[in-house]
Scaffold this active site. Structure first.
Site, PDB file in Angstrom:
ATOM      1  CG  HIS A 271      -4.022   0.667   4.755  1.00 40.20           C
ATOM      2  ND1 HIS A 271      -3.455  -0.203   3.831  1.00 40.20           N
ATOM      3  CD2 HIS A 271      -5.097   1.227   4.145  1.00 40.20           C
ATOM      4  CE1 HIS A 271      -4.174  -0.167   2.717  1.00 40.20           C
ATOM      5  NE2 HIS A 271      -5.174   0.692   2.886  1.00 40.20           N
TER       6      HIS A 271
ATOM      7  CB  CYS B  36      -0.955  -0.007   1.184  1.00 37.21           C
ATOM      8  SG  CYS B  36      -0.160  -0.170   2.794  1.00 37.21           S
TER       9      CYS B  36
END
Length: 906
Positions: A843, A279
């Site tokens: 994230h 990510c």
């Protein structure tokens, strides 16, 4: 020492030093040793010259190897352990030698790990400390997941074999393995000798096994008309179904896989699949993709004529090629999302830190990408040598233009045209006032965040009053402070105790791992450490009349066979260690015994004078026989008195047969001088009424009779503690938000160089702690701003979650540019990288403004959603961690991009 003896310490040190520094060879076996035990061993053998003052002293003997701090429970290794901070790697040969010399604690197996090759292209050997944990399931039962651990060096064939065994599939049955990325996305793994690492598998990856039907068909092939998407792996040469396609322009080497264009798919509005903790890469790429001039450059194939494959500083054109292929896929208008495997492979080829599947820093990836594209597309084929001139008394304008011209003679690319600006750096000598001015290029600005540098540390206070329970506090201290600051902070919460009468310790496994000095830094204290602060009666550890003695509680345990069968493993530590104040010169055995008994009086009940608790009771009230503990008692009595023929409870047939040794055994515990780990006896302490020979390096062990501990030591009471109101206080108060302008002001503020970053003054001919100041001189077309939210040091890592506000349009930096001839630097925001969560995980997502549609989108790996200006603004204020701010000086650039792009796609 263990049976067999120990070589001379220097020889021992040299042997282990050579074995630690052995070259890693694929397939070899290494072991983990707890770093705290290893640090104690280094002190014992004088491994480091700067810490050899206590070499060979019995108090520094580390005793048996104890790896229990590395485990989360009995057998599972703790997560996120760090090499050399939490553990030391040593070859199996070295481990075996260590065990033969020191033994291990009872019932502890060695932590054995193999050496594997790591990296996609640039292979290097590493010890695989953590295994790869995959989630396995059958095609017919996707919800029934079975976690299994594998080595990254295992092959796809081995994985298939394990899955057949796990799901009771016949060896003769043909199967296919699938990577399951998302709800409806599957990637075929062709069984081969390819390793799990090279196949791009990562911890947590879901692997599906599919059995071939009896008629020779595959169950998933019949689902082609359904919504599931089948994606061929990038190293496959064929597509599995009509829903998988490749761009006609993409090379088979990079093989960007994507889904066909779905309803509402738009050029540039394309997700990027998460290949396993990628990510960070996806979010940076989405921001780069929406830089109009750069994307137009690649879509129009302008990069082809400028490709510089011979640049020794470049990546042989691979980064430019892979990025160009990815951009064309993302802007083809045919893809709802793309698997950027080819780009990741190319990046991992030249930057091994990105070759695995661990979470990385989005800013580091972006910095590498910008540098790699610049060198691959550098128009300068042969860089000339340029001699730097002295600044003399020339004006800043002249020096800046000369510096920029010299830089462009060696660096000329679309990246320099678009992203590079110029900083003025001023250094001033504090002694002779010599001024050094340089003008340096930059590709992005790394801005510090103005924040209050504080942290919270939980501690337990142990009072001198033995009737008081330990009290737990949560203290606010300077992040870069020292132990003195910690004591002063505790003094504010507990003013009755002077901060100079506190001793701060790190306790683990019932012993003192470290006793801190006043000037020790707080950065060595980790959040997981157990910090105990003891109140003592003196302000100076070198007080001429009072000695502070560390005291450990131990109980005898049964001997076992194997390595543990040594004098270091017959006692087990328990409870909370003590610090006892005694007279430095006139401390007798009886005085020390009474002082210890008084200190533990809150949770220890003294037996009645007539209680013969140490004797075996042949018959209890219920008629049961009590098991004799003669072996334990014999060991304890022998160790305590120094006489091998001391009597044991099993020998005591009657009071008439009691001896002096028996009466000594009536004490609940005896005292021993031991090493700093409490694992090895240094000297017996005699009860002869004479003053004991003690010093600041002495450690005392309280060896409990097993029956006395069972009958008189209240474990529940010993573990009780109270909580201070500070433990319930909310997290450190933070400023609701700071402005981006405050970060810029801090960046351009004068600072003094650190002691480890001195500047060589050409006038003084010495390194000086000069003052340094940055100023913005010229700004590029696209400005990348990196907010420095992550902080690192040897002991801990942290993330600053202070909120930062900045506009989505009209960012005017005129006040920060000192070049009077510079135009008005107005910027519009076109991209932001967000990070959610803490260090070592979390994230990444991104917001980006489409140059084609002039609207905002939110990119979360393969998911793309529309977003308004207002929602982007709110979200980035709350959640942005590492922000990639790319803005345009003129809106006409956006319109020019749109016009050119329409021409391209028609």
């Amino acid at each position: 020492m263990a049976e067999g003896g120990t070589p001379e310490l220097k020889k021992e040190k040299d042997i282990i030093d050579a074995l630690i520094k052995q070259q890693l060879i694929k397939g070899n076996v290494w072991c983990l040793i707890d770093s705290r035990w290893f640090k104690q061993w280094k002190q014992y053998v004088g491994y480091d010259t700067w810490n050899s003052g206590m070499t060979g002293e019995s108090t520094t003997n580390p005793g048996p190897i104890d790896n229990s701090p590395l485990f989360d429970g009995d057998i599972k290794l703790k997560e996120h352990l760090i090499d050399e901070l939490d553990y030391q790697l040593i070859s199996k040969e070295g481990w075996d030698k260590m065990v033969s010399w020191y033994g291990t604690i009872e019932n502890q197996e060695p932590i054995v790990r193999s050496v594997i090759e790591s990296g996609m292209f640039v292979k290097h050997c590493k010890v695989e400390v953590y295994f790869l944990e995959l989630k396995l399931c059958e095609n017919t039962e996707l919800q029934m997941l079975v976690p299994k651990q594998f080595s990254r060096a295992d092959t796809i064939e081995q994985l298939a074999k394990v899955m057949k065994e796990e799901f009771h599939i016949s060896e003769n049955t043909e199967v296919r393995l699938w990577n399951k990325y998302m709800t409806n996305t599957f990637e075929l793994l062709k069984p081969s000798h390819q390793t799990l690492q090279d196949a791009g598998l990562y911890t947590g990856q879901m692997i599906v096994v599919e059995q071939k039907n009896d008629d020779g068909t595959w169950p998933r092939d019949s689902n082609k008309s359904q919504s599931s998407k089948f994606i061929s792996s990038s190293n496959q040469s064929m597509s599995l179904s009509h829903t998988s396609t490749r761009s006609s322009t993409s090379s088979s080497y990079y093989g960007y896989d994507s889904t066909l264009r779905g309803h509402g798919s738009k050029p540039g509005v394309c997700g990027l699949s998460n290949l396993g903790n990628t990510c960070f890469m996806n979010s940076a790429l989405q921001c780069m993709s929406n830089v109009p001039s750069l994307t137009k450059y690649f879509l129009n194939d302008l990069w082809v004529d400028e490709l510089n494959e011979d640049n020794p500083l470049g990546m042989k054109g691979e980064i430019a090629r892979s990025y160009a292929e990815l951009i064309k896929q993302m802007w083809s208008g045919k893809c709802s999302y793309v698997l950027p495997r080819g780009f990741k492979v190319a990046v991992g080829h030249f930057a091994p830190q990105f070759s695995g599947f661990q979470q990385q820093d989005a800013q580091e990836l972006m910095a590498f990408l910008l540098d790699g594209l610049h060198e691959d597309l550098n128009r300068i084929k042969k860089k000339p040598y340029i001699e730097q001139k002295d600044t003399d008394d020339r004006s800043d304008q002249v020096i800046a233009e000369e510096s920029w011209g010299n830089y462009r003679k060696r660096n000329d690319s679309v990246i320099v045209d678009t992203f590079h600006g110029q900083l003025k750096s001023t250094l001033i000598c504090p002694d002779c006032s010599k001024v050094s001015v340089t003008f340096d290029p930059f590709c992005y600005l790394s801005l510090p965040l103005p924040y209050k540098k504080e942290r919270q540390i939980e501690v337990f206070l142990i009072s001198l009053d033995p009737t008081k329970k330990p009290v737990q506090y949560k203290l606010i201290v300077p992040k870069n402070g020292n132990i003195q600051d910690l004591c002063k902070s505790l003094n504010k919460c507990s003013p009755e105790i002077h901060h100079e009468k506190m001793v701060v310790t790190d306790v683990y496994n019932h012993r003192f791992h470290k006793v801190f000095s006043r000037d020790d830094g707080l950065n060595s204290i980790l959040d997981r450490d157990d910090i105990f602060i003891y109140e003592v009666p003196v302000t100076d550890g070198n007080d001429p009349n009072t000695l502070i003695l560390p005291v450990y509680l131990r109980v005898k345990k049964e001997k076992t066979s194997g390595y543990s069968n040594s004098q270091y493993c017959t006692s087990q530590l328990f409870g909370q260690p003590l610090l006892i104040a005694v007279p430095r010169k006139q401390c007798t055995y009886e005085y020390l015994f009474s002082a210890i008994l008084k200190q533990i009086g809150r949770y220890v009940q003294e037996p009645a004078e007539a209680d013969e608790w140490w004797k075996d009771k042949k018959h209890e009230a219920n008629g049961d026989m009590e098991v004799s503990e003669s072996s334990d008692t014999e060991d304890m009595t022998e160790g305590a008195t120094g006489h091998a023929n001391a009597s044991t409870p099993s020998d005591e047939g009657s009071e008439d047969n009691e001896t002096d040794e028996d009466r000594k055994g009536q004490r609940m515990f005896t005292l021993q001088l031991v090493n700093s780990y409490g694992s090895a006896e240094v000297q017996s302490i005699l009860e002869d009424g004479q003053p004991l020979k003690l010093n600041s390096r002495s450690y005392i062990a309280v060896d409990w009779h097993p029956k006395a501990k069972t009958n008189f030591y209240d474990e529940k009471a010993a573990e009780e503690f109270e909580t201070h109101a500070s433990i319930h206080q909310r997290l450190l108060p933070k400023k609701t938000a700071i402005q981006l302008s405050e970060c810029l002001q801090l960046f351009t503020t004068v600072e003094t160089l650190g002691e480890q970053d001195l500047w060589y003054c050409p006038a003084c001919k010495e390194h000086k702690q000069a003052t340094k100041k940055f100023d913005l001189w010229s700004l590029p077309e696209v400005l990348v701003i990196h907010l420095k939210r992550f902080s690192y040091n040897r002991y801990w890592r942290d993330k600053l979650d202070t909120l930062v506000e900045f506009p989505t349009s009209g960012l005017n930096l005129e006040d920060y540019v000192i070049n009077k001839e510079h135009g008005t630097p107005n910027y519009n925001l076109i991209g932001v990288v967000n990070h959610y969560g803490g260090m070592g995980g979390g994230h990444y997502t991104a917001y980006a403004r489409s140059p084609l549609y002039e609207d905002w989108h939110y990119f979360d790996d393969s998911s793309v959603t529309n977003s308004s200006d207002e929602s982007v603004c709110v979200s980035i204020i709350v959640n942005v961690s590492i922000a990639a701010v790319k803005a345009l000086k003129l809106n006409c650039i956006v319109k020019e991009f749109c016009n050119n792009y329409i021409k391209i796609t028609i």
